[in-house]
Design a protein around this motif. Structure first.
Motif, PDB file in Angstrom:
ATOM      1  N   SER A   5       0.842  -1.202   0.000  1.00 18.37           N
ATOM      2  CA  SER A   5       0.000   0.000   0.000  1.00 18.37           C
ATOM      3  C   SER A   5       0.876   1.251   0.000  1.00 18.37           C
ATOM      4  N   VAL A   6       0.231   2.386  -0.167  1.00 20.24           N
ATOM      5  CA  VAL A   6       0.931   3.674  -0.110  1.00 20.24           C
ATOM      6  C   VAL A   6       1.583   3.847   1.263  1.00 20.24           C
ATOM      7  N   ARG A   7       0.867   3.468   2.303  1.00 21.71           N
ATOM      8  CA  ARG A   7       1.404   3.596   3.664  1.00 21.71           C
ATOM      9  C   ARG A   7       2.673   2.755   3.846  1.00 21.71           C
ATOM     10  N   GLU A   8       2.641   1.528   3.340  1.00 22.24           N
ATOM     11  CA  GLU A   8       3.811   0.648   3.464  1.00 22.24           C
ATOM     12  C   GLU A   8       4.995   1.171   2.646  1.00 22.24           C
ATOM     13  N   ALA A   9       4.716   1.707   1.459  1.00 24.79           N
ATOM     14  CA  ALA A   9       5.780   2.271   0.629  1.00 24.79           C
ATOM     15  C   ALA A   9       6.388   3.495   1.300  1.00 24.79           C
ATOM     16  N   ALA A  10       5.558   4.318   1.910  1.00 24.17           N
ATOM     17  CA  ALA A  10       6.046   5.514   2.603  1.00 24.17           C
ATOM     18  C   ALA A  10       6.978   5.134   3.752  1.00 24.17           C
ATOM     19  N   GLN A  11       6.617   4.107   4.491  1.00 20.78           N
ATOM     20  CA  GLN A  11       7.471   3.654   5.586  1.00 20.78           C
ATOM     21  C   GLN A  11       8.763   3.048   5.056  1.00 20.78           C
ATOM     22  N   LYS A  12       8.664   2.258   3.999  1.00 20.13           N
ATOM     23  CA  LYS A  12       9.831   1.596   3.403  1.00 20.13           C
ATOM     24  C   LYS A  12      10.829   2.618   2.861  1.00 20.13           C
ATOM     25  N   GLN A  21       1.750   9.180  -2.990  1.00 16.08           N
ATOM     26  CA  GLN A  21       0.567   9.365  -3.827  1.00 16.08           C
ATOM     27  C   GLN A  21       0.883  10.231  -5.041  1.00 16.08           C
ATOM     28  N   LYS A  22       1.639  11.302  -4.848  1.00 15.40           N
ATOM     29  CA  LYS A  22       2.014  12.181  -5.959  1.00 15.40           C
ATOM     30  C   LYS A  22       2.882  11.430  -6.967  1.00 15.40           C
ATOM     31  N   LEU A  23       3.811  10.614  -6.484  1.00 13.40           N
ATOM     32  CA  LEU A  23       4.648   9.835  -7.385  1.00 13.40           C
ATOM     33  C   LEU A  23       3.794   8.872  -8.213  1.00 13.40           C
ATOM     34  N   CYS A  24       2.770   8.314  -7.598  1.00  8.56           N
ATOM     35  CA  CYS A  24       1.849   7.428  -8.322  1.00  8.56           C
ATOM     36  C   CYS A  24       1.064   8.203  -9.361  1.00  8.56           C
ATOM     37  N   GLU A  25       0.536   9.358  -8.977  1.00 12.67           N
ATOM     38  CA  GLU A  25      -0.242  10.186  -9.907  1.00 12.67           C
ATOM     39  C   GLU A  25       0.589  10.603 -11.110  1.00 12.67           C
ATOM     40  N   GLU A  26       1.887  10.802 -10.910  1.00 10.50           N
ATOM     41  CA  GLU A  26       2.794  11.220 -11.980  1.00 10.50           C
ATOM     42  C   GLU A  26       3.392  10.027 -12.729  1.00 10.50           C
ATOM     43  N   SER A  27       2.942   8.812 -12.383  1.00 11.03           N
ATOM     44  CA  SER A  27       3.442   7.563 -13.005  1.00 11.03           C
ATOM     45  C   SER A  27       4.959   7.439 -12.920  1.00 11.03           C
ATOM     46  N   ARG A  28       5.523   7.798 -11.772  1.00  9.53           N
ATOM     47  CA  ARG A  28       6.963   7.743 -11.571  1.00  9.53           C
ATOM     48  C   ARG A  28       7.412   6.421 -10.958  1.00  9.53           C
ATOM     49  N   ILE A  29       6.461   5.548 -10.608  1.00  5.02           N
ATOM     50  CA  ILE A  29       6.764   4.250 -10.026  1.00  5.02           C
ATOM     51  C   ILE A  29       6.321   3.183 -11.014  1.00  5.02           C
ATOM     52  N   ASP A  30       7.237   2.306 -11.397  1.00  5.19           N
ATOM     53  CA  ASP A  30       6.921   1.259 -12.368  1.00  5.19           C
ATOM     54  C   ASP A  30       5.980   0.212 -11.772  1.00  5.19           C
TER      55      ASP A  30
END
Length: 59
Positions: A5-12, A21-30
């Motif tokens: 999840s976004v929460r787990e990625a933020a902690q990692k 969330q912004k990185l996801c919206e900008e399609s910066r994560i494969d």
């Protein structure tokens, strides 16, 4: 494929949930997937380079 999840990625990655969330919206994560209003991020995804920081651009 396993997702986190976004929460787990933020902690990692040690960044805020909003930044993830912004990185996801900008399609910066494969490999991201959007399920309803939630983003699911592949467990093996790497943290994108922060283009806001000049010291990251020289690498």
């Amino acid at each position: 494929m396993d997702y986190i999840s976004v929460r787990e990625a933020a902690q990692k990655w040690e960044i805020s949930e909003r930044r993830v969330q912004k990185l996801c919206e900008e399609s910066r994560i494969d490999g991201i997937q959007k399920f309803g209003r939630s983003w699911m991020i592949p467990k093996t995804a790497n943290k994108p380079i922060d283009l806001r920081r000049k010291d990251n651009l020289s690498q």
